[in-house]
Design a protein around this motif. Structure first.
Motif, PDB file in Angstrom:
ATOM      1  N   ALA A   1     -21.701  -5.885 -13.004  1.00  0.00           N
ATOM      2  CA  ALA A   1     -20.774  -5.784 -11.880  1.00  0.00           C
ATOM      3  C   ALA A   1     -19.656  -4.789 -12.133  1.00  0.00           C
ATOM      4  N   ARG A   2     -19.408  -4.456 -13.392  1.00  0.00           N
ATOM      5  CA  ARG A   2     -18.250  -3.616 -13.722  1.00  0.00           C
ATOM      6  C   ARG A   2     -18.609  -2.206 -14.162  1.00  0.00           C
ATOM      7  N   VAL A   3     -19.798  -2.024 -14.704  1.00  0.00           N
ATOM      8  CA  VAL A   3     -20.179  -0.714 -15.239  1.00  0.00           C
ATOM      9  C   VAL A   3     -21.353  -0.175 -14.430  1.00  0.00           C
ATOM     10  N   PRO A   4     -21.145   0.856 -13.630  1.00  0.00           N
ATOM     11  CA  PRO A   4     -22.236   1.400 -12.812  1.00  0.00           C
ATOM     12  C   PRO A   4     -23.387   1.884 -13.694  1.00  0.00           C
ATOM     13  N   GLY A   5     -24.593   1.653 -13.218  1.00  0.00           N
ATOM     14  CA  GLY A   5     -25.766   2.185 -13.895  1.00  0.00           C
ATOM     15  C   GLY A   5     -26.186   1.431 -15.135  1.00  0.00           C
ATOM     16  N   PHE A   6     -25.578   0.275 -15.415  1.00  0.00           N
ATOM     17  CA  PHE A   6     -25.989  -0.527 -16.575  1.00  0.00           C
ATOM     18  C   PHE A   6     -26.667  -1.786 -16.060  1.00  0.00           C
ATOM     19  N   PHE A   7     -27.909  -2.004 -16.487  1.00  0.00           N
ATOM     20  CA  PHE A   7     -28.742  -3.084 -15.967  1.00  0.00           C
ATOM     21  C   PHE A   7     -29.121  -4.026 -17.098  1.00  0.00           C
ATOM     22  N   TRP A   8     -28.912  -5.329 -16.862  1.00  0.00           N
ATOM     23  CA  TRP A   8     -29.244  -6.349 -17.861  1.00  0.00           C
ATOM     24  C   TRP A   8     -30.672  -6.859 -17.648  1.00  0.00           C
ATOM     25  N   CYS A   9     -31.432  -6.903 -18.725  1.00  0.00           N
ATOM     26  CA  CYS A   9     -32.768  -7.507 -18.744  1.00  0.00           C
ATOM     27  C   CYS A   9     -32.855  -8.253 -20.074  1.00  0.00           C
ATOM     28  N   ALA A  10     -32.144  -9.362 -20.164  1.00  0.00           N
ATOM     29  CA  ALA A  10     -31.864  -9.964 -21.469  1.00  0.00           C
ATOM     30  C   ALA A  10     -31.803 -11.479 -21.365  1.00  0.00           C
ATOM     31  N   GLY A  11     -31.670 -12.117 -22.541  1.00  0.00           N
ATOM     32  CA  GLY A  11     -31.480 -13.565 -22.597  1.00  0.00           C
ATOM     33  C   GLY A  11     -32.713 -14.367 -22.228  1.00  0.00           C
ATOM     34  N   GLN A  12     -33.907 -13.852 -22.577  1.00  0.00           N
ATOM     35  CA  GLN A  12     -35.136 -14.544 -22.175  1.00  0.00           C
ATOM     36  C   GLN A  12     -35.483 -15.738 -23.055  1.00  0.00           C
ATOM     37  N   GLY A  13     -34.662 -16.044 -24.055  1.00  0.00           N
ATOM     38  CA  GLY A  13     -34.946 -17.186 -24.908  1.00  0.00           C
ATOM     39  C   GLY A  13     -36.304 -17.059 -25.562  1.00  0.00           C
ATOM     40  N   GLY A  14     -37.067 -18.140 -25.587  1.00  0.00           N
ATOM     41  CA  GLY A  14     -38.433 -18.076 -26.086  1.00  0.00           C
ATOM     42  C   GLY A  14     -39.443 -17.980 -24.971  1.00  0.00           C
ATOM     43  N   PHE A  15     -38.996 -17.572 -23.782  1.00  0.00           N
ATOM     44  CA  PHE A  15     -39.825 -17.679 -22.586  1.00  0.00           C
ATOM     45  C   PHE A  15     -40.160 -16.314 -21.981  1.00  0.00           C
ATOM     46  N   GLY A  16     -39.788 -15.251 -22.679  1.00  0.00           N
ATOM     47  CA  GLY A  16     -39.974 -13.916 -22.117  1.00  0.00           C
ATOM     48  C   GLY A  16     -41.421 -13.529 -21.920  1.00  0.00           C
ATOM     49  N   ILE A  17     -42.298 -14.021 -22.787  1.00  0.00           N
ATOM     50  CA  ILE A  17     -43.709 -13.649 -22.678  1.00  0.00           C
ATOM     51  C   ILE A  17     -44.365 -14.381 -21.523  1.00  0.00           C
ATOM     52  N   GLN A  18     -44.141 -15.684 -21.423  1.00  0.00           N
ATOM     53  CA  GLN A  18     -44.827 -16.438 -20.381  1.00  0.00           C
ATOM     54  C   GLN A  18     -44.295 -16.128 -18.989  1.00  0.00           C
ATOM     55  N   THR A  19     -43.095 -15.556 -18.900  1.00  0.00           N
ATOM     56  CA  THR A  19     -42.521 -15.198 -17.600  1.00  0.00           C
ATOM     57  C   THR A  19     -42.595 -13.708 -17.309  1.00  0.00           C
ATOM     58  N   ALA A  20     -43.227 -12.934 -18.190  1.00  0.00           N
ATOM     59  CA  ALA A  20     -43.142 -11.471 -18.108  1.00  0.00           C
ATOM     60  C   ALA A  20     -43.564 -10.889 -16.756  1.00  0.00           C
ATOM     61  N   PRO A  21     -44.707 -11.269 -16.174  1.00  0.00           N
ATOM     62  CA  PRO A  21     -45.076 -10.626 -14.903  1.00  0.00           C
ATOM     63  C   PRO A  21     -44.057 -10.831 -13.793  1.00  0.00           C
ATOM     64  N   ALA A  22     -43.604 -12.071 -13.602  1.00  0.00           N
ATOM     65  CA  ALA A  22     -42.651 -12.334 -12.521  1.00  0.00           C
ATOM     66  C   ALA A  22     -41.286 -11.752 -12.831  1.00  0.00           C
ATOM     67  N   ALA A  23     -40.832 -11.889 -14.075  1.00  0.00           N
ATOM     68  CA  ALA A  23     -39.521 -11.354 -14.438  1.00  0.00           C
ATOM     69  C   ALA A  23     -39.487  -9.844 -14.302  1.00  0.00           C
ATOM     70  N   ALA A  24     -40.556  -9.182 -14.705  1.00  0.00           N
ATOM     71  CA  ALA A  24     -40.606  -7.730 -14.586  1.00  0.00           C
ATOM     72  C   ALA A  24     -40.619  -7.293 -13.126  1.00  0.00           C
ATOM     73  N   SER A  25     -41.359  -8.023 -12.295  1.00  0.00           N
ATOM     74  CA  SER A  25     -41.377  -7.711 -10.861  1.00  0.00           C
ATOM     75  C   SER A  25     -39.993  -7.879 -10.257  1.00  0.00           C
ATOM     76  N   LEU A  26     -39.313  -8.966 -10.611  1.00  0.00           N
ATOM     77  CA  LEU A  26     -37.954  -9.202 -10.124  1.00  0.00           C
ATOM     78  C   LEU A  26     -37.014  -8.087 -10.563  1.00  0.00           C
ATOM     79  N   ALA A  27     -37.040  -7.772 -11.863  1.00  0.00           N
ATOM     80  CA  ALA A  27     -36.135  -6.754 -12.386  1.00  0.00           C
ATOM     81  C   ALA A  27     -36.430  -5.381 -11.779  1.00  0.00           C
ATOM     82  N   ALA A  28     -37.705  -5.041 -11.622  1.00  0.00           N
ATOM     83  CA  ALA A  28     -38.060  -3.748 -11.029  1.00  0.00           C
ATOM     84  C   ALA A  28     -37.552  -3.651  -9.595  1.00  0.00           C
ATOM     85  N   SER A  29     -37.675  -4.729  -8.839  1.00  0.00           N
ATOM     86  CA  SER A  29     -37.189  -4.719  -7.457  1.00  0.00           C
ATOM     87  C   SER A  29     -35.682  -4.503  -7.410  1.00  0.00           C
ATOM     88  N   LEU A  30     -34.954  -5.189  -8.294  1.00  0.00           N
ATOM     89  CA  LEU A  30     -33.505  -5.040  -8.324  1.00  0.00           C
ATOM     90  C   LEU A  30     -33.107  -3.635  -8.766  1.00  0.00           C
TER      91      LEU A  30
END
Length: 358
Positions: free
Chosen positions: A307-336
């Motif tokens: 919200a404060r730094v233009p052009g900086f995008f967070w894709c972080a904090g996936q815990g131990g769940f980043g692999i099992q959520t990868a397709p949906a999370a990537a689709s969400l992040a790409a859309s944003l």
């Protein structure tokens, strides 16, 4: 050359995001190690569970199933959540958490499923949708898709710093200097380290060590054994080929971001807990390793522009769940990232960085 998007980190988060963006932007993947996936991605316990991570993670996990199945990355496994009489409240709470979700859960007799289960383990809940996930093949497929779409992968390129001027980032790495209009922080356990080096206030992402051991047991793990997890989170184990088991004490030891290594006390704790569950003997520890899990303060992943730094995008904090959520999370992040309509059935605000009010 100025890239449209530079992604710091080529583990499962960065690789899947680059693949989801496709040819709609010029993408650079920046990886500090010799090869992608060295840390959390390459050390996963390799199972897909809709309940793993709780109700905040379940929508992303469930939304990822179709893509993972279509790619052949899931194989049947099933999960059994077990407890003793003193865990009855935890069992009830677990069932209540997922009562209004698509996740199928059923009370069962655990002794009918796990041979040699000690008699005090009387409570069980079956989660039949749980599956093996082929992590290495999934990660490699995302990287291959990204490359075919034109993404460039820079390895041995540890991230040093980034500065923004004239609507673009100048990015200093161990492999040289790059420029990009948008900088994506997919640094995993190093998420806050990357942010600070780019002049962005950290969120408070913390790294935790998780230990896994491969056991040869006597008797060998039976065919058809599901993934077995303590409802109160003190262990889990799952079968592997050749009658082996992968076992974890479900530890979360706070640590600085590092090349994680297992502690002997955690290996011993895992085996002790295991031998209090079944009457099998741990005949040998054949492998042991540790990986890092990284969480934001509320343990939900973070996807979206700062919200404060233009052009900086967070894709972080996936815990131990980043692999099992990868397709949906990537689709969400790409859309944003690309300003498109979100195509997955989740509320982006649930994962937005602005929720921390830094």
């Amino acid at each position: 050359m100025t890239y449209d998007i530079a992604i710091v980190g080529a583990g499962i988060a960065g690789a899947s995001l680059a693949a989801a963006i496709g040819a709609r932007a010029r993408v650079l993947l920046i990886e500090g190690e010799d090869a992608p996936g060295y840390h959390a991605t390459g050390r996963s316990a390799a199972f897909w569970s809709e309940t793993y991570g709780g109700p905040d993670i379940q929508p992303l996990t469930t939304a990822s199933r179709a893509a993972l199945q279509a790619g052949g990355f899931l194989q049947p496994l099933g999960s059994l959540h077990i407890g003793r009489p003193r865990d009855a409240a935890a069992i009830d709470a677990f069932l209540a958490e997922f009562a209004d979700t698509p996740v199928r859960l059923e009370r069962v007799d655990p002794a009918a499923i796990v041979p040699g289960l000690r008699p005090e383990w009387t409570l069980g809940v079956s989660e039949p949708s749980c599956a093996y996930i082929d992590v290495a093949t999934l990660h490699a497929a995302h990287l291959a898709t990204a490359r075919r779409a034109g993404a460039v992968l820079a390895t041995r390129a540890p991230f040093h710093a980034a500065t923004r001027a004239a609507d673009r980032w100048t990015i200093e790495t161990g492999a040289g200097i790059f420029q990009a209009r948008v900088l994506v922080d997919a640094g995993g356990a190093w998420g806050d380290v990357v942010a600070r080096a780019a002049g962005v206030d950290p969120i408070g992402i913390r790294a935790y060590r998780r230990t896994v051991v491969q056991l040869r047991t006597d008797p060998p793990a039976p065919a058809g054994l599901p993934h077995v997890a303590h409802i109160a989170g003190r262990f889990y184990f799952k079968p592997e080929p050749g009658g082996r088991l992968w076992l974890s004490p479900h530890d979360e030891a706070p640590t600085d971001p590092c090349d994680a290594a297992p502690e002997e006390i955690d290996v011993a704790t895992a085996i002790d807990r295991f031998e209090h569950v079944v009457d099998w003997r741990a005949a040998a520890v054949e492998r042991r390793w540790a990986g890092l899990r990284s969480f934001a303060p509320d343990r939900r992943p973070v996807y979206g522009f700062d919200a404060r730094v233009p052009g900086f995008f967070w894709c972080a904090g996936q815990g131990g769940f980043g692999i099992q959520t990868a397709p949906a999370a990537a689709s969400l992040a790409a859309s944003l990232l690309l300003g498109e309509d979100v195509a997955v059935p989740v509320d982006p605000a649930r994962y937005a960085p602005g929720r921390f009010g830094r």
